[in-house]
Design a protein around this motif. Structure first.
Motif, PDB file in Angstrom:
ATOM      1  N   ARG A 168      61.560  40.549  52.739  1.00  0.00           N
ATOM      2  CA  ARG A 168      62.975  40.301  53.060  1.00  0.00           C
ATOM      3  C   ARG A 168      63.375  41.080  54.306  1.00  0.00           C
ATOM      4  O   ARG A 168      64.462  41.628  54.400  1.00  0.00           O
ATOM      5  N   GLY A 169      62.445  41.104  55.258  1.00  0.00           N
ATOM      6  CA  GLY A 169      62.669  41.810  56.512  1.00  0.00           C
ATOM      7  C   GLY A 169      63.433  41.002  57.541  1.00  0.00           C
ATOM      8  O   GLY A 169      63.725  41.507  58.619  1.00  0.00           O
ATOM      9  N   LEU A 170      63.762  39.759  57.220  1.00  0.00           N
ATOM     10  CA  LEU A 170      64.570  38.935  58.117  1.00  0.00           C
ATOM     11  C   LEU A 170      65.962  38.821  57.526  1.00  0.00           C
ATOM     12  O   LEU A 170      66.127  38.610  56.321  1.00  0.00           O
ATOM     13  N   ARG A 171      66.961  38.946  58.374  1.00  0.00           N
ATOM     14  CA  ARG A 171      68.346  38.819  57.896  1.00  0.00           C
ATOM     15  C   ARG A 171      68.623  37.381  57.477  1.00  0.00           C
ATOM     16  O   ARG A 171      68.114  36.441  58.072  1.00  0.00           O
ATOM     17  N   GLY A 172      69.431  37.243  56.454  1.00  0.00           N
ATOM     18  CA  GLY A 172      69.899  35.926  56.064  1.00  0.00           C
ATOM     19  C   GLY A 172      69.049  35.195  55.041  1.00  0.00           C
ATOM     20  O   GLY A 172      69.327  34.045  54.723  1.00  0.00           O
ATOM     21  N   ILE A 173      68.008  35.834  54.509  1.00  0.00           N
ATOM     22  CA  ILE A 173      67.225  35.179  53.466  1.00  0.00           C
ATOM     23  C   ILE A 173      68.076  35.168  52.202  1.00  0.00           C
ATOM     24  O   ILE A 173      68.509  36.209  51.732  1.00  0.00           O
ATOM     25  N   PRO A 174      68.336  33.974  51.662  1.00  0.00           N
ATOM     26  CA  PRO A 174      69.205  33.901  50.480  1.00  0.00           C
ATOM     27  C   PRO A 174      68.635  34.704  49.316  1.00  0.00           C
ATOM     28  O   PRO A 174      67.430  34.650  49.052  1.00  0.00           O
ATOM     29  N   PRO A 175      69.470  35.452  48.612  1.00  0.00           N
ATOM     30  CA  PRO A 175      68.982  36.241  47.480  1.00  0.00           C
ATOM     31  C   PRO A 175      68.452  35.360  46.352  1.00  0.00           C
ATOM     32  O   PRO A 175      67.686  35.822  45.510  1.00  0.00           O
ATOM     33  N   THR A 176      68.831  34.095  46.330  1.00  0.00           N
ATOM     34  CA  THR A 176      68.366  33.174  45.293  1.00  0.00           C
ATOM     35  C   THR A 176      67.008  32.569  45.632  1.00  0.00           C
ATOM     36  O   THR A 176      66.428  31.854  44.816  1.00  0.00           O
ATOM     37  N   LEU A 177      66.488  32.872  46.816  1.00  0.00           N
ATOM     38  CA  LEU A 177      65.202  32.329  47.241  1.00  0.00           C
ATOM     39  C   LEU A 177      64.072  33.168  46.648  1.00  0.00           C
ATOM     40  O   LEU A 177      63.999  34.370  46.864  1.00  0.00           O
ATOM     41  N   ASP A 178      63.204  32.533  45.870  1.00  0.00           N
ATOM     42  CA  ASP A 178      62.035  33.221  45.313  1.00  0.00           C
ATOM     43  C   ASP A 178      60.922  33.204  46.339  1.00  0.00           C
ATOM     44  O   ASP A 178      60.604  32.154  46.905  1.00  0.00           O
ATOM     45  N   VAL A 179      60.333  34.368  46.582  1.00  0.00           N
ATOM     46  CA  VAL A 179      59.252  34.485  47.561  1.00  0.00           C
ATOM     47  C   VAL A 179      58.062  35.160  46.893  1.00  0.00           C
ATOM     48  O   VAL A 179      58.203  36.197  46.263  1.00  0.00           O
TER      49      VAL A 179
END
Length: 75
Positions: free
Chosen positions: A47-58
């Protein structure tokens, strides 16, 4: 997501790049070796990029597997 830039080993891999990710979708990256695929995926996973939705599973899984005396160990 806002534009982003990523450098690795003094090489600009992404400059003012744009990325759009949506929850519920699956993505893959295809490019020649050394073009920044792994670096980009590591930034996304951390999550080192700004704007990744918190609901996105990675989920980032390393490709390399080592086998030792005690069996298989994932790196």
């Amino acid at each position: 997501m806002p534009e982003f830039s990523i450098r690795a080993d003094n090489v600009e891999l992404f400059v003012d790049a744009r990325l759009s990710l949506r929850t519920g979708r699956k993505y893959g990256l295809v490019a020649p070796n050394g073009k920044g695929k792994t670096t980009l995926l590591k930034h996304i996973a951390a999550r080192g990029l700004r704007g990744i939705p918190p609901t996105l599973d990675v989920l980032y899984v390393e490709q390399a597997v080592t086998i030792g005396k005690r069996g298989c160990n994932h790196r």
